[in-house]
Design a protein around this motif. Sequence first.
Motif, short mmCIF file in Angstrom:
data_model
loop_
_atom_site.label_atom_id
_atom_site.label_comp_id
_atom_site.label_asym_id
_atom_site.label_seq_id
_atom_site.Cartn_x
_atom_site.Cartn_y
_atom_site.Cartn_z
N THR A 291 37.14 40.05 33.51
CA THR A 291 35.76 40.49 33.27
C THR A 291 35.51 41.76 34.08
OG1 THR A 291 35.05 38.20 33.00
CG2 THR A 291 33.33 39.84 33.37
N PRO A 292 35.10 42.87 33.44
CA PRO A 292 34.88 44.11 34.20
C PRO A 292 33.78 43.96 35.24
CG PRO A 292 34.05 44.32 31.94
CD PRO A 292 34.81 43.03 32.01
N ILE A 293 33.97 44.60 36.40
CA ILE A 293 32.96 44.59 37.46
C ILE A 293 32.74 46.02 37.94
CG2 ILE A 293 33.37 42.23 38.26
CD1 ILE A 293 35.12 43.41 40.51
N GLY A 294 31.53 46.28 38.44
CA GLY A 294 31.21 47.61 38.95
C GLY A 294 30.90 47.60 40.43
N THR B 250 38.88 41.93 41.80
CA THR B 250 40.09 42.73 41.85
C THR B 250 39.70 44.19 42.00
OG1 THR B 250 41.14 41.12 40.38
CG2 THR B 250 42.25 43.25 40.67
N VAL B 251 40.20 44.81 43.07
CA VAL B 251 39.77 46.17 43.39
C VAL B 251 40.97 47.08 43.64
CG1 VAL B 251 37.62 45.34 44.42
CG2 VAL B 251 39.60 45.73 45.90
N LEU B 252 40.75 48.37 43.40
CA LEU B 252 41.68 49.40 43.84
C LEU B 252 41.29 49.69 45.28
CD1 LEU B 252 43.95 51.48 43.16
CD2 LEU B 252 42.11 53.08 42.55
N SER B 253 41.88 48.95 46.21
CA SER B 253 41.53 49.07 47.63
C SER B 253 41.78 50.50 48.10
CB SER B 253 42.36 48.11 48.46
OG SER B 253 42.21 46.79 48.01
N LEU C 12 42.88 48.70 31.37
CA LEU C 12 43.46 48.01 32.52
C LEU C 12 43.42 46.50 32.31
CD1 LEU C 12 44.55 48.18 35.44
CD2 LEU C 12 42.16 48.04 36.20
N ILE C 13 42.27 45.99 31.89
CA ILE C 13 42.11 44.54 31.68
C ILE C 13 43.02 44.06 30.56
CG2 ILE C 13 40.47 42.79 30.84
CD1 ILE C 13 38.30 44.38 32.41
N ASP C 14 43.12 44.83 29.50
CA ASP C 14 44.02 44.45 28.40
C ASP C 14 45.47 44.39 28.87
OD1 ASP C 14 41.91 44.27 26.66
OD2 ASP C 14 42.25 46.22 25.71
N GLY C 15 45.87 45.37 29.67
CA GLY C 15 47.26 45.45 30.10
C GLY C 15 47.62 44.52 31.24
N ALA C 16 46.69 44.26 32.15
CA ALA C 16 47.01 43.49 33.36
C ALA C 16 46.62 42.02 33.26
CB ALA C 16 46.33 44.11 34.58
N THR C 17 45.68 41.68 32.36
CA THR C 17 45.23 40.28 32.27
C THR C 17 45.26 39.74 30.85
OG1 THR C 17 42.84 40.67 31.87
CG2 THR C 17 43.61 40.81 34.15
N GLY C 18 45.86 40.49 29.92
CA GLY C 18 45.86 40.05 28.53
C GLY C 18 44.46 40.01 27.94
N GLY C 19 43.58 40.87 28.48
CA GLY C 19 42.21 40.93 27.97
C GLY C 19 41.29 39.86 28.52
N LEU C 20 41.74 39.06 29.48
CA LEU C 20 40.95 37.92 29.96
C LEU C 20 40.07 38.24 31.16
CD1 LEU C 20 43.68 35.14 29.64
CD2 LEU C 20 41.81 35.65 28.05
N GLY D 121 37.87 51.17 43.92
CA GLY D 121 37.81 51.15 42.46
C GLY D 121 37.54 49.72 42.05
N PHE D 122 36.33 49.42 41.58
CA PHE D 122 35.97 48.05 41.20
C PHE D 122 36.48 47.82 39.78
CE2 PHE D 122 32.83 49.31 44.43
CZ PHE D 122 33.16 48.38 45.40
N LEU D 123 37.42 46.90 39.63
CA LEU D 123 38.19 46.78 38.39
C LEU D 123 37.74 45.61 37.53
CD1 LEU D 123 41.70 47.52 39.98
CD2 LEU D 123 40.02 49.16 39.02
#
Length: 493
Positions: free
Chosen positions: A303-306, A264-267, A293-301, A457-459
């Motif tokens: 996985t952060p990526i760079g 999931t990216v900020l294209s 962002l992960i807490d708000g958009a996926t309920g904390g589920l 933006g790698f989310l």
Amino acid sequence: MKQWKTILAAAALALASGTAAMAARTDLVLGMPLEPPHLDPTAGAAAAIDEVFYANVFEGLTRIGSRGEVLPDLAESWTISDDGKTYTFKLRSGVKFHDGSDFDASDVKFSLDRARGESSVNAQKGLFAPIDTIEVVDPATVKVTLKNPLGSFLYNLGWGDAVIVAPESAETNKEKPVGTGPLKFQNWAKGSSITLVKADGYWGDPVALDKAEFRIIPDAAAAIPALLSGDVQALPNFALGDALAQVKADPRFKVVIGTTEGETVLSTNNKKPPFDNLKVRQAIAHAIDRKALIDGATGGLGTPIGSHFAPHNPAYIDLTGTYPHDIAKAKELLKEAGLADGFKATLKLPPVGYARQGGEIIASQLREIGIDLQIIPVEWADWLKQVFTDKDYDLSIVSHTEPNDIDIYARKDYYFNYDNPAFNKVIDELNLTSDEAKRTELYKQAQKILADDAVNGFLFELPKVGIWDAKVEGLWENSPIQANDLTKVKWAD
């Protein structure tokens, strides 16, 4: 007494009949949030097409299994020449398309030529560019010769974009798909559902299901009552937010949290000012708070990526620390870019929860450094046209669910508008490399370049949240490819 015996016998018969009926259940209703724009996986980028038709209706020479492995499909076996360039496929016999026409090597040649042809509308046309020639040796044998060795060729043939279609039905597959799979298309009630039924005379193991309905439920709030009432028995990939806890506590359902290939990216439109300035992209990267962002958009589920790579891949490297959350640093970079007062831009969001919810959070985070985003909600078909095809956008948010797709950044016409000769060189070398250790090293180099360039933006890696009736067996836990493979799905006795 005699009357009671009659009543008990009738009750026992009714119970036995009911039990038999329950044990013999062969229908399934699955909810999905997005409706496909059309029904041809070889002519569109929307993941929703494959989610219905991959492995169910359409098949390729190879297929991707539940663990991401390459399996034989319409090709029962193959041999590879010593130079790694020629693949000779032995095709299965007795295979028919759902319209009754026979499948043979000419259909393979037609499909691959169509996918790589000058007028091709295949969303992954680049997968077929390495092909030099395709030769029909006999009806059961096809020989494909590549321009150069390609270590991922068999894997690429397992994508939904590489399924085999017949020349007689190819042009009408968007509305009436005809494949060779264990299920066949029955009906598309636009805006409502797509129904598949068991295909007679299937060449392989028959499916346990006689009927599968994919019901379009755009709103998670509507999906919950449909599930609880039994109207829908499976939500294979649904973001339920706060309602997830309620379903987890209900013993009637199984909740399975798996992984996807969804980076999931900020294209970002890299050729459009001011996003063509590296400092601006770096500022955006520093402004993003992935945890919030992960807490708000996926309920904390999530996985952060760079970078653009799935964390479960053995070649993954953690690059989330390349641009850590740092508002002061982000403001400093904007100042160096000559934009100390910030700027305005647009953020086009497709109709999926992670994008719409994530977009609000991203807009709030970027506002802290002076970037004022106008949020523009768009329907999926409009996103595909405006953003993906026409590149008419500043920023967007989307999950790229195609498997192992870091090479998209080397495509000159891709909607990110990114072009880095150093990155392209790594991908070119990767395409010519079959040694796994060397491929892993090249994948790491590619990830590092993308992270440093802050291309997007790698989310986060999109989680797969599956909820289904506890008696349903065989649905995939993870999504190594965008699919709801029903070939092994059945109801437990």
